[in-house]
Scaffold this motif. Structure first.
Motif, PDB file in Angstrom:
ATOM      1  N   ARG A  88     -35.067  53.282 -53.116  1.00 53.98           N
ATOM      2  CA  ARG A  88     -33.686  53.616 -52.735  1.00 53.98           C
ATOM      3  C   ARG A  88     -33.673  53.281 -51.217  1.00 53.98           C
ATOM      4  O   ARG A  88     -34.505  52.994 -50.358  1.00 53.98           O
ATOM      5  CB  ARG A  88     -33.895  55.150 -52.487  1.00 53.98           C
ATOM      6  N   ALA A  89     -32.236  53.323 -50.632  1.00 53.57           N
ATOM      7  CA  ALA A  89     -31.866  52.660 -49.474  1.00 53.57           C
ATOM      8  C   ALA A  89     -32.285  53.666 -48.568  1.00 53.57           C
ATOM      9  O   ALA A  89     -32.374  53.388 -47.337  1.00 53.57           O
ATOM     10  CB  ALA A  89     -30.507  52.284 -49.436  1.00 53.57           C
ATOM     11  N   PHE A  90     -31.980  54.770 -48.701  1.00 49.33           N
ATOM     12  CA  PHE A  90     -32.205  56.229 -47.674  1.00 49.33           C
ATOM     13  C   PHE A  90     -33.360  56.941 -48.150  1.00 49.33           C
ATOM     14  O   PHE A  90     -32.919  57.889 -49.055  1.00 49.33           O
ATOM     15  CB  PHE A  90     -30.734  56.645 -47.342  1.00 49.33           C
ATOM     16  N   GLU A 143     -31.798  62.571 -45.314  1.00 53.17           N
ATOM     17  CA  GLU A 143     -31.394  61.548 -46.086  1.00 53.17           C
ATOM     18  C   GLU A 143     -29.904  61.290 -46.252  1.00 53.17           C
ATOM     19  O   GLU A 143     -29.349  60.163 -46.254  1.00 53.17           O
ATOM     20  CB  GLU A 143     -32.059  61.400 -47.641  1.00 53.17           C
ATOM     21  N   GLU A 147     -27.738  57.949 -44.693  1.00 52.76           N
ATOM     22  CA  GLU A 147     -26.704  57.286 -45.359  1.00 52.76           C
ATOM     23  C   GLU A 147     -25.284  57.128 -44.701  1.00 52.76           C
ATOM     24  O   GLU A 147     -24.589  56.080 -44.808  1.00 52.76           O
ATOM     25  CB  GLU A 147     -26.640  57.809 -47.063  1.00 52.76           C
ATOM     26  N   GLN A 148     -25.042  58.365 -44.197  1.00 50.16           N
ATOM     27  CA  GLN A 148     -23.824  58.408 -43.491  1.00 50.16           C
ATOM     28  C   GLN A 148     -23.666  57.462 -42.358  1.00 50.16           C
ATOM     29  O   GLN A 148     -22.712  56.602 -42.150  1.00 50.16           O
ATOM     30  CB  GLN A 148     -23.817  59.793 -43.114  1.00 50.16           C
ATOM     31  N   ALA A 150     -25.461  54.725 -41.820  1.00 46.59           N
ATOM     32  CA  ALA A 150     -25.571  53.379 -42.431  1.00 46.59           C
ATOM     33  C   ALA A 150     -23.971  52.825 -42.812  1.00 46.59           C
ATOM     34  O   ALA A 150     -23.562  51.989 -42.693  1.00 46.59           O
ATOM     35  CB  ALA A 150     -26.343  53.218 -43.685  1.00 46.59           C
ATOM     36  N   GLY A 151     -23.073  54.067 -43.642  1.00 50.58           N
ATOM     37  CA  GLY A 151     -21.803  53.743 -43.827  1.00 50.58           C
ATOM     38  C   GLY A 151     -20.758  53.483 -42.516  1.00 50.58           C
ATOM     39  O   GLY A 151     -20.257  52.570 -42.730  1.00 50.58           O
ATOM     40  N   ALA A 163     -30.685  49.620 -45.270  1.00 58.17           N
ATOM     41  CA  ALA A 163     -31.766  50.452 -46.027  1.00 58.17           C
ATOM     42  C   ALA A 163     -32.207  51.013 -44.602  1.00 58.17           C
ATOM     43  O   ALA A 163     -32.573  50.453 -43.535  1.00 58.17           O
ATOM     44  CB  ALA A 163     -32.501  49.822 -46.568  1.00 58.17           C
TER      45      ALA A 163
END
Length: 238
Positions: A88-90, A143, A147-148, A150-151, A163
Motif C-alpha cells: 500500500r502506498a500510505f 494514513e 494520502e491527502q 500526496a494528492g 508512497a
C-alpha cells in the motif's frame, strides 16, 4: 556483444497456475527491460494481464523497477499479491521500513526520476543526546492524511506515483522513521514534491514523537515550545 541473452523467469502462486510451470528459460534481445518482458509474457499468457499494476518485480532476488535492463543469466520473478495484499502506498506501521518495494510501486516507464527520502533517528536533538525515540499515531486518520498530502503534491508538481510510510513504536538510533518516495517526469519536481510532503507530514499528520534523552528524561516533541510560551519574561523592567 552477443545478439541475444538468456534469462530465467520464476512463477509463483496464481502465476504458476496460469502458465502451468514454475519456471522457464527465455531468449531475449540485449537491453530488454523488466517491463518489456512482462508485456511479452502477458501476450504469451493473456490471463497474466489481469495482474498488471498490482505486482512487484524482482531480478536476482532483489526488488527491481520496470525500466531495469536485463542481462544474460538473470533470474526474474513477477511477484503476485501476497497474503497481505499488494504494497500500500500510505501506511503507518510498527514494522521496519524498506524503500525497495515503494520504489517498485511508484515507478513507471513514463517517469524519469524517482526520489526517496528517508528520515532516520539521529543521536541528538536540540543540543541534547538522544537515547531512542517513540512514535505514536492516530493510525487510520494518519494514513488518510498521508494520502491527502500526496494528492496535493501530485496536483502541485504533476508527479506520478507517491508512497509514504511512517513507522511507530520504539525506534533506535539509526532506524528509519519515515519514507517518502516520489516518481515524476523530471528530477526537480520529484525533489521539490518530496521535500514539501515531508514538511506537511510534520505539520498536520496526527503522528507524535517522544524523545528519550540519554540522561533519563523524556519529552514529547512540541511540548517544549508550549512550555517556553507559558514562561513569563523575567527580565527587569526598571
Amino acid at each position: 556483444m552477443a545478439d541475444t541473452i538468456t534469462i530465467i523467469v520464476r512463477y509463483f502462486a496464481a502465476h504458476r497456475e496460469i502458465t502451468g510451470r514454475s519456471d522457464e528459460t527465455l531468449t531475449l534481445a540485449p537491453g530488454t527491460t523488466v517491463g518489456a518482458l512482462w508485456t511479452l509474457l502477458t501476450e504469451r499468457y493473456p490471463r497474466l494481464a489481469g495482474y498488471s499494476g498490482r505486482l512487484l518485480f524482482a531480478v536476482n532476488q532483489e526488488f527491481a523497477t520496470p525500466d531495469q535492463s536485463l542481462h544474460h543469466g538473470d533470474e526474474v520473478a513477477f511477484i503476485p499479491p501476497v497474503s497481505g495484499g499488494a504494497p500500500r502506498a500510505f501506511v503507518v506501521t510498527h514494522e521496519p521500513l524498506d524503500p525497495a518495494p515503494l520504489v517498485a510501486l511508484v515507478q513507471s516507464p513514463d517517469m524519469g526520476a524517482v526520489v526517496t527520502f528517508a528520515g532516520v533517528v539521529r543521536n541528538h536533538f536540540g543540543g541534547r543526546k538522544t537515547a531512542f525515540l517513540e512514535y505514536e499515531a492516530y493510525t487510520g486518520m494518519a494514513e488518510a492524511v498521508l494520502e491527502q498530502i500526496a494528492g496535493e503534491a501530485r496536483t502541485r508538481w504533476n508527479t506520478g506515483g507517491i508512497a509514504v510510510h511512517h513507522r511507530i513504536g520504539r525506534l533506535e538510533i539509526g532506524e528509519t522513521a519515515v519514507l517518502v518516495v516520489v516518481a515524476a517526469p523530471h528530477r526537480r519536481e520529484a525533489f521539490e514534491a518530496a521535500a514539501w510532503i515531508m514538511d506537511r507530514v510534520k505539520e498536520i499528520a496526527p503522528i507524535w514523537k517522544k524523545e528519550y534523552w540519554a540522561d533519563g528524561a523524556a519529552e514529547w516533541v512540541g511540548d517544549e515550545k508550549e512550555r517556553k510560551r507559558e514562561v513569563p519574561d523575567q527580565r527587569s523592567t526598571t
